[in-house]
Design an enzyme around this catalytic site. Structure first.
Site, PDB file in Angstrom:
ATOM      1  N   LYS A 196      35.326 -30.529  -6.904  1.00 24.86           N
ATOM      2  CA  LYS A 196      36.407 -29.962  -6.091  1.00 24.86           C
ATOM      3  C   LYS A 196      36.297 -30.425  -4.642  1.00 24.86           C
ATOM      4  O   LYS A 196      37.275 -30.880  -4.047  1.00 24.86           O
ATOM      5  CB  LYS A 196      36.304 -28.431  -6.199  1.00 24.86           C
ATOM      6  CG  LYS A 196      37.328 -27.648  -5.435  1.00 24.86           C
ATOM      7  CD  LYS A 196      37.427 -26.236  -5.988  1.00 24.86           C
ATOM      8  CE  LYS A 196      36.422 -25.272  -5.392  1.00 24.86           C
ATOM      9  NZ  LYS A 196      36.702 -24.901  -4.000  1.00 24.86           N
ATOM     10  N   SER A 197      35.103 -30.344  -4.073  1.00 28.10           N
ATOM     11  CA  SER A 197      34.945 -30.713  -2.654  1.00 28.10           C
ATOM     12  C   SER A 197      35.307 -32.183  -2.433  1.00 28.10           C
ATOM     13  O   SER A 197      36.008 -32.526  -1.476  1.00 28.10           O
ATOM     14  CB  SER A 197      33.490 -30.510  -2.218  1.00 28.10           C
ATOM     15  OG  SER A 197      33.178 -29.143  -2.195  1.00 28.10           O
ATOM     16  N   GLY A 207      40.161 -22.360   0.796  1.00 30.35           N
ATOM     17  CA  GLY A 207      39.609 -22.436   2.154  1.00 30.35           C
ATOM     18  C   GLY A 207      39.433 -23.880   2.587  1.00 30.35           C
ATOM     19  O   GLY A 207      39.643 -24.226   3.753  1.00 30.35           O
ATOM     20  N   ASP A 219      27.531 -21.664  -3.361  1.00 33.43           N
ATOM     21  CA  ASP A 219      28.559 -21.437  -4.388  1.00 33.43           C
ATOM     22  C   ASP A 219      27.965 -21.023  -5.735  1.00 33.43           C
ATOM     23  O   ASP A 219      28.681 -20.561  -6.621  1.00 33.43           O
ATOM     24  CB  ASP A 219      29.401 -22.708  -4.592  1.00 33.43           C
ATOM     25  CG  ASP A 219      30.376 -22.919  -3.440  1.00 33.43           C
ATOM     26  OD1 ASP A 219      30.616 -21.969  -2.669  1.00 33.43           O
ATOM     27  OD2 ASP A 219      30.892 -24.047  -3.313  1.00 33.43           O
ATOM     28  N   ARG A 243      31.575 -11.636  -2.120  1.00 34.83           N
ATOM     29  CA  ARG A 243      30.830 -11.911  -3.367  1.00 34.83           C
ATOM     30  C   ARG A 243      29.576 -11.058  -3.504  1.00 34.83           C
ATOM     31  O   ARG A 243      29.165 -10.760  -4.627  1.00 34.83           O
ATOM     32  CB  ARG A 243      30.496 -13.408  -3.477  1.00 34.83           C
ATOM     33  CG  ARG A 243      31.730 -14.225  -3.820  1.00 34.83           C
ATOM     34  CD  ARG A 243      31.429 -15.689  -4.080  1.00 34.83           C
ATOM     35  NE  ARG A 243      32.658 -16.351  -4.518  1.00 34.83           N
ATOM     36  CZ  ARG A 243      32.895 -17.639  -4.409  1.00 34.83           C
ATOM     37  NH1 ARG A 243      31.988 -18.435  -3.872  1.00 34.83           N
ATOM     38  NH2 ARG A 243      34.032 -18.145  -4.841  1.00 34.83           N
ATOM     39  N   ARG A 247      34.603 -17.833  -9.207  1.00 36.83           N
ATOM     40  CA  ARG A 247      33.161 -17.933  -9.483  1.00 36.83           C
ATOM     41  C   ARG A 247      32.594 -16.607 -10.015  1.00 36.83           C
ATOM     42  O   ARG A 247      31.601 -16.611 -10.742  1.00 36.83           O
ATOM     43  CB  ARG A 247      32.402 -18.411  -8.247  1.00 36.83           C
ATOM     44  CG  ARG A 247      32.827 -19.814  -7.829  1.00 36.83           C
ATOM     45  CD  ARG A 247      31.805 -20.564  -7.049  1.00 36.83           C
ATOM     46  NE  ARG A 247      32.431 -21.655  -6.322  1.00 36.83           N
ATOM     47  CZ  ARG A 247      32.712 -22.855  -6.840  1.00 36.83           C
ATOM     48  NH1 ARG A 247      32.402 -23.137  -8.075  1.00 36.83           N
ATOM     49  NH2 ARG A 247      33.299 -23.786  -6.099  1.00 36.83           N
TER      50      ARG A 247
HETATM   51  C1  S3P Z   1      33.129 -26.312   0.648  1.00 35.36           C
HETATM   52  C2  S3P Z   1      32.203 -25.751   1.480  1.00 35.36           C
HETATM   53  C3  S3P Z   1      31.635 -24.415   1.264  1.00 35.36           C
HETATM   54  C4  S3P Z   1      31.838 -23.943  -0.167  1.00 35.36           C
HETATM   55  C5  S3P Z   1      33.237 -24.193  -0.658  1.00 35.36           C
HETATM   56  C6  S3P Z   1      33.590 -25.657  -0.585  1.00 35.36           C
HETATM   57  C7  S3P Z   1      33.666 -27.644   0.990  1.00 35.36           C
HETATM   58  O1  S3P Z   1      32.281 -23.508   2.139  1.00 35.36           O
HETATM   59  O2  S3P Z   1      31.536 -22.582  -0.271  1.00 35.36           O
HETATM   60  O3  S3P Z   1      33.364 -23.768  -2.009  1.00 35.36           O
HETATM   61  O4  S3P Z   1      34.308 -28.284   0.134  1.00 35.36           O
HETATM   62  O5  S3P Z   1      33.454 -28.074   2.129  1.00 35.36           O
HETATM   63  P1  S3P Z   1      31.757 -23.303   3.676  1.00 35.36           P
HETATM   64  O6  S3P Z   1      31.738 -24.620   4.299  1.00 35.36           O
HETATM   65  O7  S3P Z   1      32.741 -22.377   4.306  1.00 35.36           O
HETATM   66  O8  S3P Z   1      30.407 -22.690   3.503  1.00 35.36           O
END
Ligand code: S3P
Length: 431
Positions: A21-22, A93, A317, A348, A390
Site C-alpha cells: 500500500k505505501s 492518511g 502497523d 487502536r 487492521r
Molecule cells: C504510512 C506510514 C505510517 C503507517 C501507515 C502508512 C506510509 O503512518 O502507519 O499505515 O505509507 O507512509 P505514519 O507515518 O503516520 O506513522
C-alpha cells in the site's frame, strides 16, 4: 457485513498478497508529476490506493487500470490542474498527507477531505511545516480536515520531525521538490523510506546525511515501469495466523522486504517463528523475496520480546496482530511508546484492548501501550472493528485460534488495505 469465523484446524497453501500500500501510493503520485507515461504492475487494489488514484484523476491526471496494472500519464512537476471539487482521500492518511505536499507546490487552491475516521485525524503535523514553507492552509479547529491549500513556490526548510512519521517526512520531501533550495528533514527515529527510494527512482536528487534527508528542488521526474512488491503488513496476518494454528505451512511469494519494514520479520524470528526467506531480489531499490512459515509448537511457550522505543515505530502497523499473538504466548506481551496508535484509522490501543477482553484475554491499557497477559485460549466473541481494517484482520487471526464462533462486524473494511482478504483466508484454511 458480519464475517463469521470458526477455529481453523490448519492453514496451508499459497497466500496471494496485494501490492504494498505505501509503495503504491508513492509510485502513483510520482508518476502523476513525472514526464511521460508510467506503468505500475501489481498496484495495490486497496481502497486507500484507489483514493489516491481518484484524487489524481480529479487533478487532471489520466489514469488507466487493467487488472492490477495501472498506467499513469504524467503531467510534469507543475502540471496538475486545479480540481473542480473537494478531493476525497477516503480513509487514507497517506493520501491526504502526501498529496498535500504536492498540492502545496501548485499555484492554485484545492481542498481535500476524507471519511469520518480521517476527519478526526491530526493534520497539524503536516500543516505546520507546509506553512513554514510558505503555503497558506486553512483547516478545521484543531488542524483537522478538510484542508484548504493555497500553494505556489515554496521556501526550502530544514525541518526536525516532532513525531516519528513517514507520512510527515514524505509530505515535506515532496513539497521540497517545489521549494527554492535544498529542503531537509531530520528523523531521529527511522521510519519507512519508500518515498526517498521512489523519489530517486523517478530521478529526484535525494541524499542522506546523518539523520537528515535532503531533497533538491525539481529536476523533471522521469516516468518509470515498476512492479510493486507484496505487502508485508498484509503478510503479517498470515504469518501470525500460521504461528497460532498447529500444523500450518504457508508460502507468501514476492513480499516487500525493505529493511525498515523487515523489522517485522526480525521480530518474529526473534520470537521463535519458523520463517524462511528465499529468492531474494531487488527492483527499483525495493527488496523482495518469497516467505515460508511453518507452525512450530514451542513458540507459544515463550515470552515475546517487549515492543518499545524505536522498534515500536517500525512495527506500528503490525501491533494489532502482534497483540493477538501476545495474548497466546505464555509470557504475554508488553507494548510501549505506541501513543501514535491512538491517532490511526481508529484509536487502536483502545480497539485492541476492548476486543482482546471480549475474547477473554487480560489486558491493561496504558496511555502509550498495552500490557497483555498471555497464555489463556481466546474464546469466540463479537468483534467491534470500528471500521478499522487492521483491527478486523487482526481479530480474524485471533478467531482462528479461539474456541467457538467469532463474529467480525463491518468486516468489509479489510478492503482498505487487503481486498479479497476473507476469500484468501478461506482458501488456505482447513476447518
Ligand atoms: C504510512 C506510514 C505510517 C503507517 C501507515 C502508512 C506510509 O503512518 O502507519 O499505515 O505509507 O507512509 P505514519 O507515518 O503516520 O506513522
Amino acid at each position: 457485513m458480519i464475517q463469521l469465523l470458526n477455529p481453523a484446524a490448519r492453514l496451508s497453501g499459497v497466500v496471494p498478497l496485494p501490492g504494498d500500500k505505501s509503495i503504491s501510493h508513492r509510485y502513483a503520485m510520482l508518476a502523476a508529476i513525472a514526464e511521460g507515461t508510467s506503468v505500475i504492475a501489481h498496484f495495490a487494489a486497496s481502497r486507500d490506493c484507489h483514493s489516491t488514484l481518484e484524487c489524481l484523476q480529479a487533478l487532471g491526471v489520466d489514469v488507466r487500470e487493467s487488472g492490477e496494472t495501472v498506467t499513469i500519464a504524467g503531467r510534469g512537476l507543475r502540471g496538475l490542474k486545479a480540481p473542480d471539487a473537494m478531493l476525497d482521500a477516503g480513509n487514507s492518511g497517506t493520501t491526504i498527507r502526501l498529496l498535500s505536499g504536492i498540492l502545496a507546490g501548485h499555484p492554485f487552491s484545492s481542498s481535500i477531505a476524507g471519511d469520518e475516521s480521517l476527519s478526526i485525524r491530526p493534520m497539524g503535523r503536516i500543516v505546520k511545516p507546509l506553512r513554514e514553507m510558505g503555503a497558506r492552509i486553512e483547516s478545521r479547529a484543531g488542524e483537522l480536515p478538510p484542508l484548504h491549500i493555497h500553494g505556489g513556490i515554496l521556501k526550502a526548510v530544514r525541518y526536525k520531525l516532532p513525531v516519528a512519521s513517514a507520512q510527515v517526512k514524505s509530505c515535506v520531501l515532496l513539497a521540497g521538490l517545489y521549494s527554492d533550495g535544498i529542503t531537509a528533514v531530520e528523523e531521529t527515529i527511522r521510519t519507512r523510506d519508500h518515498t526517498e527510494i521512489a523519489l530517486r527512482e523517478f530521478g529526484a536528487a535525494v541524499r542522506n546525511s546523518g539523520n537528515w534527508i535532503e531533497v533538491e528542488p525539481g529536476p523533471e521526474l522521469k516516468a518509470r515501469r515498476l512492479t510493486v512488491p507484496g505487502d508485508l503488513s498484509g503478510a503479517a496476518f498470515f504469518l501470525i495466523a500460521a504461528a497460532l494454528v498447529s500444523g500450518s505451512d504457508l508460502r507468501l511469494p514476492a513480499v516487500g522486504l525493505n529493511a525498515r519494514r523487515r523489522e517485522l520479520l526480525n521480530y518474529l524470528v526473534r520470537a521463535g517463528l519458523d520463517i524462511t526467506v528465499e529468492n531474494e531480489s531487488e527492483e527499483a531499490g525495493e527488496p523482495r523475496g518469497d516467505l515460508r512459515i511453518r507452525y512450530r509448537a514451542d513458540v507459544l511457550q515463550r515470552t515475546l520480546p517487549p515492543i518499545c522505543g524505536k522498534e515500536t515505530a517500525s512495527l506500528i502497523d503490525e501491533i494489532p496482530v502482534l497483540s493477538v499473538l501476545g495474548s497466546q504466548a505464555a509470557g504475554g506481551l508488553e507494548i510501549s511508546d505506541a501513543q501514535e496508535l491512538r491517532v490511526k484509522e481508529s484509536d487502536r490501543l483502545s480497539a485492541i484492548s476492548a476486543n482482546l477482553r471480549a475474547m477473554g484475554a487480560e489486558v491493561i491499557e496504558k496511555p502509550d501501550g498495552l500490557s497483555i497477559r498471555g497464555g489463556g485460549r481466546l474464546r469466540g466473541a463479537e468483534i467491534t472493528t470500528r471500521s478499522d481494517h487492521r483491527i478486523a484482520m487482526a481479530f480474524a487471526v485471533g478467531a482462528l485460534a479461539a474456541s467457538g464462533e467469532t463474529r467480525i462486524h463491518d468486516a468489509e473494511c479489510a478492503d482498505v488495505s487487503f481486498p479479497g482478504f476473507w476469500s484468501v483466508l478461506s482458501g488456505v484454511r482447513a476447518s
